[in-house]
Design an enzyme around this catalytic site. Sequence first.
Site, PDB file in Angstrom:
ATOM      1  CG  ASP A 185      -1.857   1.130   1.333  1.00 46.80           C
ATOM      2  OD1 ASP A 185      -2.316   1.595   0.277  1.00 46.80           O
ATOM      3  OD2 ASP A 185      -2.108   1.598   2.466  1.00 46.80           O
ATOM      4  CD  GLU A 422      -0.692  -6.004   7.271  1.00 46.18           C
ATOM      5  OE1 GLU A 422      -1.159  -5.927   6.115  1.00 46.18           O
ATOM      6  OE2 GLU A 422      -1.134  -5.352   8.224  1.00 46.18           O
ATOM      7  CE1 TYR A 475      -4.507   0.558  10.193  1.00 48.99           C
ATOM      8  CE2 TYR A 475      -3.755  -1.666   9.728  1.00 48.99           C
ATOM      9  CZ  TYR A 475      -3.502  -0.316   9.833  1.00 48.99           C
ATOM     10  OH  TYR A 475      -2.244   0.174   9.595  1.00 48.99           O
ATOM     11  CD  GLU A 511       0.864  -1.497   9.584  1.00 52.71           C
ATOM     12  OE1 GLU A 511      -0.284  -1.417   9.110  1.00 52.71           O
ATOM     13  OE2 GLU A 511       1.843  -1.897   8.936  1.00 52.71           O
TER      14      GLU A 511
HETATM   15  C1  GCB Z   1      -1.496  -2.332   6.665  1.00 53.00           C
HETATM   16  C2  GCB Z   1      -0.198  -2.279   5.949  1.00 53.00           C
HETATM   17  C3  GCB Z   1       0.179  -0.871   5.539  1.00 53.00           C
HETATM   18  C4  GCB Z   1      -1.049  -0.144   5.016  1.00 53.00           C
HETATM   19  C5  GCB Z   1      -2.084  -0.063   6.114  1.00 53.00           C
HETATM   20  C6  GCB Z   1      -3.375   0.588   5.636  1.00 53.00           C
HETATM   21  O1  GCB Z   1      -1.814  -3.275   7.328  1.00 53.00           O
HETATM   22  O2  GCB Z   1       0.851  -2.881   6.648  1.00 53.00           O
HETATM   23  O3  GCB Z   1       1.179  -0.928   4.574  1.00 53.00           O
HETATM   24  O4  GCB Z   1      -0.758   1.122   4.512  1.00 53.00           O
HETATM   25  O5  GCB Z   1      -2.396  -1.346   6.560  1.00 53.00           O
HETATM   26  O6  GCB Z   1      -3.572   1.768   5.834  1.00 53.00           O
HETATM   27  O7  GCB Z   1      -4.176  -0.115   5.016  1.00 53.00           O
END
Ligand code: GCB
Length: 605
Positions: A185, A422, A475, A511
């Site tokens: 990403d 990931e 997330y 994260e």
């Molecule tokens: C993740 C990734 C990261 C992305 C982020 C997102 O899990 O490791 O590279 O930018 O989520 O914002 O989706």
Amino acid sequence: LLDTGMLFPRESSSRELKELSGLWVFRADKSPNRNQGFERAWYKSRLAETGPVIDMPVPASYNDITQDSTLRDFIGWVWYEREVVVPARWITDEGTRVVLRVGSAHYNSVVWVNGEKVTEHAGGHLPFEAEIGSLMRKDPTRPCRITIAVNNTLTLETLPPGTIQHMNDPIKYPDGYFVQNIYFDFFNYAGIHRPVLLYTTPKVYVDDITVVTDFLDNTGFVRYQVSVKGAATATLKVTLMDKDGHCVASSNEASGVLKVVDVKLWWPYLMHENPGYLYSMESEVEVLDVYALPVGIRTVKVTNTQFLINNKPFYFHGVNKHEDSDIRGKGLDWPLIVKDFNLMKWLGANSFRTSHYPYAEEILQMCDRHGIVVIDECPGVGIKDIRSFGNASLAHHLDVMDELVRRDKNHPSVVMWSVANEPAAEMQPAALYFKTLITHTKALDPTRPVTFITDSNYARDKGAPYVDVICVNSYFSWYHDPGHLEVIPIQLNAQFENWYGKYQKPIIQSEYGADAVPGLHSDPPMMFTEEYQNAVLRSYHDIFDQKRKQYVIGELIWNFADFMTAQGITRVVGNKKGIFTRQRQPKAGAFILKERYWRLANETG
Ligand code: GCB
């Protein structure tokens, strides 16, 4: 295994240095097979003689420099060229090695000097070099013409991996149309991203140095190994000096242990009033070559609930970053680097992860000096396709770890290696893949813990048994249950308890976050507003506070700043999960983190 060192080029009484930053001549090879440059040997003559050229700054990504979208989105070979005149003594003195060094170029590179190939390199984030003095001496009267071809194409065997997809439907796509698919990403910026330079060494020279540090009570130990090239035997003098230039230990052996009485340890900046203390280890060969390496004396250990620096518990309260900014893309930029360090200190961040690739050495040197702790990640991001677990991919991944550890092994700020982000760790081949990769990394460097960052289910992750620290990304209320902030406490709590219950290893929330388009507001909070990002942060923080006294050893926000991505329906001109905008202005979430990080600093350091 690698048979040469990759010491950061430094001037000394025996070494000169010439930076080739500035304008280079440039052309993208837009021929249908992207191969005209090789077919017509563009490296044989001046690039301007074989077609149109434009100015291109180095270091910088080329993508955002012009108004041409076909260059922004270009896939294939681009050609850079620069002529350079070097001091005559470099050429006349046969005893001088002249080394051409590229800090990094994304992704595959081939380098010629005066039309002769001198080296090639696969991999976008690590340096490579070649001795070119002997070649320059063949025709000392002419300036030296350096040609570098760089190809950003990603395949299943590159790191990060990607695939090229040919679109053969003539009703939908033009003839020969293809796209680059990526599984990560961030925008696949390309070009010469870090400085290119020439430096000299004598014929007999310090090729590599490895230091491993330890201490007991007030005595520091620097176990070192200096490798000298160019002579069968050489007399060596190794001197360790403190900040004031006083010698604190010395030796005449190529390897050994230097003892430092009343040692001043290297500390992260919030744990000590004199952080980032660096000694200088000077290696002198005969009176010929001198190289000074900064050395921080510190230890790192992991228990099943703690991360210890100098035997004291360290709690990571920091950020994930990207090398990313307007216009320059991923090009090294000093104003940006210094601004980012100022912002990290303003926040009270004590650490960051080099998501998702090795950052410039200049950045790690700043971390050493300022006492900022680093999780050093290799470009193993987007390993999603089962074919990326194949032998060729693994072999390249091992090579990249060799190069990464060779480059970064001596940085006191680097406290842990991350071999991937990931990956599809639930797939069957992941077990052997990560076992091999992590065992290899530990053999390269037995002193640092190794991890990879997971978003897999704790029960099915096949790589987790091999890591020292569990690093989890999640997330909640964003990619899962979007808009439902109320699920965060229960899901995050379960995440921690499940992982710890299964592995009894310390955990970093590597994260978490939410997109916030700066200036978008709503109360009650809605996704993409600053209020929603705030609410996600607060809710995660409540659970971190419950668990951090047990086995949670860190929290790294995603992300420090907004950054560019490929275009897509979930990205509004890039990823907006930054707590700073891409221009480094704070969103509301930055103030929440600032308050929290300074509170944590006072409690935990
Ligand atoms: C993740 C990734 C990261 C992305 C982020 C997102 O899990 O490791 O590279 O930018 O989520 O914002 O989706």
